[in-house]
Design a protein around this motif. Structure first.
Motif, PDB file in Angstrom:
ATOM      1  N   SER A  87       0.827  -1.411   0.148  1.00  0.00           N
ATOM      2  CA  SER A  87      -0.302   0.052   0.071  1.00  0.00           C
ATOM      3  C   SER A  87       0.275   1.383   0.147  1.00  0.00           C
ATOM      4  CB  SER A  87      -0.731   0.011   0.840  1.00  0.00           C
ATOM      5  OG  SER A  87      -1.533  -0.583   1.770  1.00  0.00           O
ATOM      6  N   PHE A  88       1.526   1.153   0.857  1.00  0.00           N
ATOM      7  CA  PHE A  88       2.514   2.687   1.669  1.00  0.00           C
ATOM      8  C   PHE A  88       3.586   2.448  -0.357  1.00  0.00           C
ATOM      9  CE2 PHE A  88       6.150   4.425   2.810  1.00  0.00           C
ATOM     10  CZ  PHE A  88       5.700   5.211   3.374  1.00  0.00           C
ATOM     11  N   ILE A  91       0.992   3.932  -3.004  1.00  0.00           N
ATOM     12  CA  ILE A  91       0.248   5.091  -2.632  1.00  0.00           C
ATOM     13  C   ILE A  91       1.243   6.586  -3.337  1.00  0.00           C
ATOM     14  CG2 ILE A  91      -0.933   6.812  -1.307  1.00  0.00           C
ATOM     15  CD1 ILE A  91      -3.276   4.490  -2.363  1.00  0.00           C
ATOM     16  N   LEU A  92       2.509   6.051  -2.415  1.00  0.00           N
ATOM     17  CA  LEU A  92       3.214   6.943  -2.817  1.00  0.00           C
ATOM     18  C   LEU A  92       3.751   7.250  -3.422  1.00  0.00           C
ATOM     19  CD1 LEU A  92       6.673   6.771   0.015  1.00  0.00           C
ATOM     20  CD2 LEU A  92       4.627   8.778  -0.677  1.00  0.00           C
ATOM     21  N   ALA A  95       0.718   9.393  -5.727  1.00  0.00           N
ATOM     22  CA  ALA A  95       0.009  10.858  -4.990  1.00  0.00           C
ATOM     23  C   ALA A  95       1.442  11.534  -6.010  1.00  0.00           C
ATOM     24  CB  ALA A  95       0.769  10.512  -3.748  1.00  0.00           C
ATOM     25  N   THR A  99      -0.267  14.441  -7.696  1.00  0.00           N
ATOM     26  CA  THR A  99      -0.468  15.816  -7.309  1.00  0.00           C
ATOM     27  C   THR A  99       0.626  16.387  -8.438  1.00  0.00           C
ATOM     28  OG1 THR A  99       2.266  15.456  -5.773  1.00  0.00           O
ATOM     29  CG2 THR A  99      -0.196  15.737  -4.472  1.00  0.00           C
TER      30      THR A  99
ATOM     31  N   ILE B  59      -4.331   2.325   5.260  1.00  0.00           N
ATOM     32  CA  ILE B  59      -3.468   2.337   5.053  1.00  0.00           C
ATOM     33  C   ILE B  59      -2.779   3.524   3.771  1.00  0.00           C
ATOM     34  CG2 ILE B  59      -0.870   1.487   4.711  1.00  0.00           C
ATOM     35  CD1 ILE B  59      -2.012   0.847   7.264  1.00  0.00           C
ATOM     36  N   ASN B  60      -3.955   3.380   2.929  1.00  0.00           N
ATOM     37  CA  ASN B  60      -3.925   3.562   1.711  1.00  0.00           C
ATOM     38  C   ASN B  60      -4.413   5.302   1.728  1.00  0.00           C
ATOM     39  OD1 ASN B  60      -3.167   1.223   0.429  1.00  0.00           O
ATOM     40  ND2 ASN B  60      -5.762   1.218  -0.404  1.00  0.00           N
ATOM     41  N   THR B  63      -1.027   7.110   3.731  1.00  0.00           N
ATOM     42  CA  THR B  63       0.197   7.725   3.410  1.00  0.00           C
ATOM     43  C   THR B  63      -0.291   8.264   2.160  1.00  0.00           C
ATOM     44  OG1 THR B  63       0.120   4.956   3.439  1.00  0.00           O
ATOM     45  CG2 THR B  63       1.830   6.410   1.699  1.00  0.00           C
ATOM     46  N   TYR B  64      -1.569   8.789   1.639  1.00  0.00           N
ATOM     47  CA  TYR B  64      -2.145   9.565   0.745  1.00  0.00           C
ATOM     48  C   TYR B  64      -2.308  11.062   1.408  1.00  0.00           C
ATOM     49  CZ  TYR B  64      -4.181  12.607  -3.256  1.00  0.00           C
ATOM     50  OH  TYR B  64      -4.706  13.237  -4.178  1.00  0.00           O
ATOM     51  N   TYR B  67       1.624  12.527   2.282  1.00  0.00           N
ATOM     52  CA  TYR B  67       2.454  12.562   1.660  1.00  0.00           C
ATOM     53  C   TYR B  67       1.881  14.327   0.980  1.00  0.00           C
ATOM     54  CZ  TYR B  67       4.905  13.180  -2.938  1.00  0.00           C
ATOM     55  OH  TYR B  67       5.922  13.318  -4.035  1.00  0.00           O
ATOM     56  N   ASN B  68       0.217  14.144   0.612  1.00  0.00           N
ATOM     57  CA  ASN B  68      -0.407  15.029   0.203  1.00  0.00           C
ATOM     58  C   ASN B  68       0.125  16.531   0.966  1.00  0.00           C
ATOM     59  OD1 ASN B  68      -1.753  15.611  -2.112  1.00  0.00           O
ATOM     60  ND2 ASN B  68      -3.458  16.501  -0.809  1.00  0.00           N
ATOM     61  N   THR B  72       6.438  14.911   1.610  1.00  0.00           N
ATOM     62  CA  THR B  72       7.451  14.068   1.831  1.00  0.00           C
ATOM     63  C   THR B  72       7.516  12.749   1.602  1.00  0.00           C
ATOM     64  OG1 THR B  72       7.777  14.446   4.468  1.00  0.00           O
ATOM     65  CG2 THR B  72       8.674  15.895   2.913  1.00  0.00           C
ATOM     66  N   VAL B  73       8.308  11.740   1.039  1.00  0.00           N
ATOM     67  CA  VAL B  73       7.812  10.028   1.658  1.00  0.00           C
ATOM     68  C   VAL B  73       8.131  10.212   3.943  1.00  0.00           C
ATOM     69  CG1 VAL B  73       8.750   8.123   1.904  1.00  0.00           C
ATOM     70  CG2 VAL B  73       9.118   9.424   0.097  1.00  0.00           C
ATOM     71  N   SER B  76       4.594  10.407   4.332  1.00  0.00           N
ATOM     72  CA  SER B  76       3.546   9.514   4.858  1.00  0.00           C
ATOM     73  C   SER B  76       3.757   8.023   5.737  1.00  0.00           C
ATOM     74  CB  SER B  76       4.350   9.127   3.344  1.00  0.00           C
ATOM     75  OG  SER B  76       3.246   9.741   2.027  1.00  0.00           O
ATOM     76  N   ALA B  77       5.401   8.079   6.028  1.00  0.00           N
ATOM     77  CA  ALA B  77       5.876   7.171   6.875  1.00  0.00           C
ATOM     78  C   ALA B  77       5.033   7.626   7.823  1.00  0.00           C
ATOM     79  CB  ALA B  77       7.083   6.789   7.848  1.00  0.00           C
ATOM     80  N   THR B  80       1.220   6.843   8.929  1.00  0.00           N
ATOM     81  CA  THR B  80       1.081   5.302   8.750  1.00  0.00           C
ATOM     82  C   THR B  80       1.693   5.135  10.142  1.00  0.00           C
ATOM     83  OG1 THR B  80       1.699   5.477   6.320  1.00  0.00           O
ATOM     84  CG2 THR B  80       1.484   3.308   6.801  1.00  0.00           C
ATOM     85  N   LEU B  83      -0.975   5.955  12.786  1.00  0.00           N
ATOM     86  CA  LEU B  83      -2.255   5.557  12.218  1.00  0.00           C
ATOM     87  C   LEU B  83      -2.222   3.931  13.563  1.00  0.00           C
ATOM     88  CD1 LEU B  83      -5.306   5.188  10.535  1.00  0.00           C
ATOM     89  CD2 LEU B  83      -4.168   3.938   9.188  1.00  0.00           C
TER      90      LEU B  83
END
Lengths: 196, 177
Positions: A87-88, A91-92, A95, A99, B59-60, B63-64, B67-68, B72-73, B76-77, B80, B83
């Motif tokens: 998923s990670f 999605i990364l 995204a 964007t 999780i999706n 992560t989204y 990032y949004n 940055t990664v 996201s990390a 996640t 959560l």
């Protein structure tokens, strides 16, 4: 290399189940009960009950259970990492691309079609969910009139919570907290009354 | 500071996220709107992407959003991890007594109460998404109606429905315009 096996099994489950939590249950069962025999069917049911009673993402809770049960914290780390990694990464990537290109007229047009569809997808299961939770009973042979009336009156709970969130901008978290506290109070009250 | 708020928000979402994917989405919707991280339009796009990609929806979505908001990664990390952290702590604590949990009257009562409420939470998520930005014209309502019927009565795969709606949107709002 049980740890690598843990990781790969849950990586597979995470990478090949579309549609989230409940869609993953049969796949998890096939992998950990049938193929790898890490846990048996009875334990699998216990795992489901436990991962649904704990908040959060059900599949991750299930992954924790299997990994922790067999190999403790290290095992849990591998199963969880496997279950969230697909998923990670996916999605990364999306995204990052989305964007950048979301304002292209083509992409905008596609999402103009998708947005109302998403709302319908969220709204459509509500009816069945309400019935599964024991609301809106109709079968006169199975239930007494009183049970049927109560099951319809119970609809007031989700309707009131939806309106509070939608119109009064109340956080869903407060509604969950109030529900937990009231449920505990009701159970306690019933317990004491039955003792009298 | 942004990272701290993201962490706290998603920790909270993880802690109160009972009732599966869509129920978690309703918490994410409230938190991201409160901090101005996503508009209802961006939220709908995020749900569509979370639904059409593999893996758990929560999780999706986390992560989204991570990032949004940060680009940055690491963001996201962080979301996640935040959560899943509360449920991991609870799972860790409960794993040893899981046989008792299942039939505990308090637990059963709380789970039943939450099952009623989760229906309302998901209904609210749908109502909040019914904005003029998401429903731009009569075709939007037609698509809503068709997908609703397709899901409820014909049990058509949601991913297929999202992809077809995207195709219809492309034809209607790009090619025909």
């Amino acid at each position: 290399m049980i740890y690598l096996e843990f990781f790969l099994s849950f990586l597979k489950i995470g990478a090949f189940t579309l549609g989230g939590g409940y869609a993953m249950i049969p796949l998890i069962r096939k992998e950990v009960v049938e193929k790898k025999k890490w846990i048996d069917d009875e334990e699998f049911l216990n795992m489901l009950a436990l991962s649904q009673s704990v908040p959060g993402v059900m599949a991750v809770n299930a992954a924790f259970f299997v990994g922790y049960k067999l190999k403790g914290a290290k095992g849990a780390f591998c199963t969880i990492l496997g279950s969230i990694l697909p998923s990670f990464v996916i999605i990364l990537l999306i995204a990052a691309v989305f964007t950048r290109y979301r304002h292209l007229p083509q992409i905008e047009a596609i999402f103009k079609g998708i947005r109302p569809a998403v709302v319908a997808l969220i709204a459509a299961p509500l009816w069945n969910m309400a019935r599964a939770a024991g609301m809106m009973k109709t079968d006169k042979h199975k239930y007494t009139n009183r049970q049927i009336i109560v099951s319809w009156l119970l609809l007031a709970l989700p309707i009131a919570s939806a309106l509070l969130i939608w119109l009064c901008n109340i956080s869903p978290i407060w509604i969950i907290i109030i529900t937990i506290v009231s449920a505990l109070a009701i159970v306690e009250f019933r317990k004491r009354r039955s003792k009298l | 500071m942004m990272y701290l708020y993201l962490f706290l928000s998603f920790f909270k979402i993880g802690l109160f996220g009972f009732g599966g994917g869509y129920a978690i989405l309703s918490l994410i919707q409230y938190e991201t709107e409160r901090y101005g991280w996503l508009t209802q339009q961006e939220f709908a796009d995020m749900v569509a992407i979370s639904q059409t990609t593999p893996g758990p929806i929560g999780i999706n979505a986390a992560t989204y959003v991570g990032y949004n908001v940060t680009g940055t990664v690491l963001g996201s990390a962080l979301t996640t991890f935040a959560l899943i952290l509360p449920s991991l702590i609870l799972m860790f604590a409960l794993c040893n007594l899981y046989f008792k949990i299942k039939d505990n009257v308090y637990m059963v009562g709380v789970m039943q109460g939450l099952r009623y409420i989760v229906v309302g939470l998901i209904a609210a998520a749908a109502l909040l998404l019914m904005t003029p930005e998401n429903f731009i014209d009569i075709f939007s309502y037609a698509l809503f109606f068709l997908v609703f019927i397709g899901t409820l009565f014909f049990k058509i795969n949601p991913i297929l429905l999202i992809i077809s709606s995207g195709a219809v949107g492309y034809v209607m709002y790009y090619i025909c315009q």
